[in-house]
Scaffold this motif. Structure first.
Motif, PDB file in Angstrom:
ATOM      1  N   LEU A  10       0.834  -1.204   0.000  1.00 53.06           N
ATOM      2  CA  LEU A  10       0.000   0.000   0.000  1.00 53.06           C
ATOM      3  C   LEU A  10       0.869   1.256   0.000  1.00 53.06           C
ATOM      4  N   VAL A  11       1.905   1.258   0.831  1.00 55.53           N
ATOM      5  CA  VAL A  11       2.812   2.411   0.863  1.00 55.53           C
ATOM      6  C   VAL A  11       3.448   2.616  -0.508  1.00 55.53           C
ATOM      7  N   SER A  12       3.864   1.538  -1.121  1.00 49.23           N
ATOM      8  CA  SER A  12       4.462   1.634  -2.454  1.00 49.23           C
ATOM      9  C   SER A  12       3.461   2.224  -3.456  1.00 49.23           C
ATOM     10  N   SER A  13       2.225   1.770  -3.400  1.00 51.95           N
ATOM     11  CA  SER A  13       1.221   2.301  -4.336  1.00 51.95           C
ATOM     12  C   SER A  13       0.857   3.752  -4.005  1.00 51.95           C
ATOM     13  N   PHE A  14       0.828   4.099  -2.724  1.00 53.95           N
ATOM     14  CA  PHE A  14       0.525   5.471  -2.323  1.00 53.95           C
ATOM     15  C   PHE A  14       1.593   6.436  -2.815  1.00 53.95           C
ATOM     16  N   SER A  15       2.820   5.970  -2.920  1.00 49.13           N
ATOM     17  CA  SER A  15       3.942   6.858  -3.273  1.00 49.13           C
ATOM     18  C   SER A  15       3.698   7.607  -4.581  1.00 49.13           C
ATOM     19  N   LYS A  16       2.966   7.006  -5.484  1.00 49.03           N
ATOM     20  CA  LYS A  16       2.710   7.617  -6.797  1.00 49.03           C
ATOM     21  C   LYS A  16       1.741   8.792  -6.722  1.00 49.03           C
ATOM     22  N   ASP A  17       0.942   8.848  -5.644  1.00 51.03           N
ATOM     23  CA  ASP A  17      -0.113   9.853  -5.531  1.00 51.03           C
ATOM     24  C   ASP A  17       0.152  10.924  -4.480  1.00 51.03           C
ATOM     25  N   ILE A  18       1.345  10.943  -3.931  1.00 48.74           N
ATOM     26  CA  ILE A  18       1.679  11.953  -2.926  1.00 48.74           C
ATOM     27  C   ILE A  18       1.838  13.297  -3.630  1.00 48.74           C
TER      28      ILE A  18
ATOM     29  N   ASN B 161       2.302  16.388  -1.558  1.00 48.10           N
ATOM     30  CA  ASN B 161       2.854  17.400  -0.651  1.00 48.10           C
ATOM     31  C   ASN B 161       3.684  16.741   0.445  1.00 48.10           C
ATOM     32  N   TRP B 162       4.422  17.570   1.168  1.00 48.69           N
ATOM     33  CA  TRP B 162       5.339  17.042   2.182  1.00 48.69           C
ATOM     34  C   TRP B 162       4.595  16.359   3.332  1.00 48.69           C
ATOM     35  N   ALA B 163       3.435  16.840   3.700  1.00 52.23           N
ATOM     36  CA  ALA B 163       2.708  16.261   4.833  1.00 52.23           C
ATOM     37  C   ALA B 163       2.241  14.839   4.528  1.00 52.23           C
ATOM     38  N   GLU B 164       1.723  14.624   3.330  1.00 50.41           N
ATOM     39  CA  GLU B 164       1.333  13.261   2.932  1.00 50.41           C
ATOM     40  C   GLU B 164       2.570  12.364   2.874  1.00 50.41           C
ATOM     41  N   CYS B 165       3.648  12.891   2.299  1.00 55.67           N
ATOM     42  CA  CYS B 165       4.885  12.127   2.178  1.00 55.67           C
ATOM     43  C   CYS B 165       5.385  11.688   3.556  1.00 55.67           C
TER      44      CYS B 165
END
Length: 189
Positions: A90-98, A100-104
């Motif tokens: 999930l983290v890997s898939s989320f990485s594509k949609d970040i 801003n810095w707060a989400e990151c």
């Protein structure tokens, strides 16, 4: 599950304030679809909806709203021990949609923290993959993901290789992550 997502969204709307929205937009200029929710409220909601499981985490992330993404990362922190492999995916898939810095930073520092030791190799593998991305948030995430390991002296040489690889990055938020990791090393001496 969509019913649970709607329930969470309704609760987010009920807890939003114009002041919190203004603060979020000030401190996170790239934030999109901001409700205006304070972090303590998100922390309470993460615990409240932990039984919503990985499906709800994915739905929240996919919704695209700023606080829903932060809540997804916080919920993953609460449930990641149930399935470390899925959590990492999930983290890997989320990485594509970040965006801003707060989400990151929420994804990188909170989502996997309870299982950091257990998935150390896999986390470093993901970090290596993200290190050369064209996406600035993935490059930042490559360092933020391994920040939790900076106190381990045996891992510092590998972390420093990644820092050096990004040391001359042109992007402001990547530079900030580089500086952050370097400061952590200095604190540990």
């Amino acid at each position: 599950m969509p019913t649970l997502l709607k329930q969470v969204q309704k609760e987010l709307k009920a807890n939003s304030t114009p002041e919190a929205k203004a603060a979020a937009l000030k401190f996170v200029p790239n934030a999109q679809q901001v409700y205006g929710i304070r972090t303590p409220v998100l922390n309470v909601l993460a615990k409240k909806y932990k039984d919503g499981s990985f499906e709800l985490v994915q739905e929240l992330w996919n919704s695209g709203a700023f606080e829903e993404k932060l809540l997804a990362a916080k919920m993953l922190n609460v449930i990641c021990k149930k399935d470390p492999e899925l959590s990492l995916k999930l983290v890997s898939s989320f990485s594509k949609d970040i965006s801003n810095w707060a989400e990151c930073d929420a994804v990188g520092m909170q989502a996997l923290k309870p299982i950091a030791k257990k998935i150390q190799k896999e986390t470093f593998d993901l970090s290596a993959k993200l290190l050369t991305s064209k996406n600035l948030w993935e490059r930042r995430l490559s360092l933020v993901l391994i920040e939790v390991y900076t106190k381990d002296k045996t891992l510092q040489p590998e972390i420093m290789k990644r820092v050096k690889a990004l040391e001359n990055d042109e992007e402001y938020y990547v530079k900030k992550a580089v500086d952050w990791i370097k400061r952590n090393f200095k604190k540990g001496k």
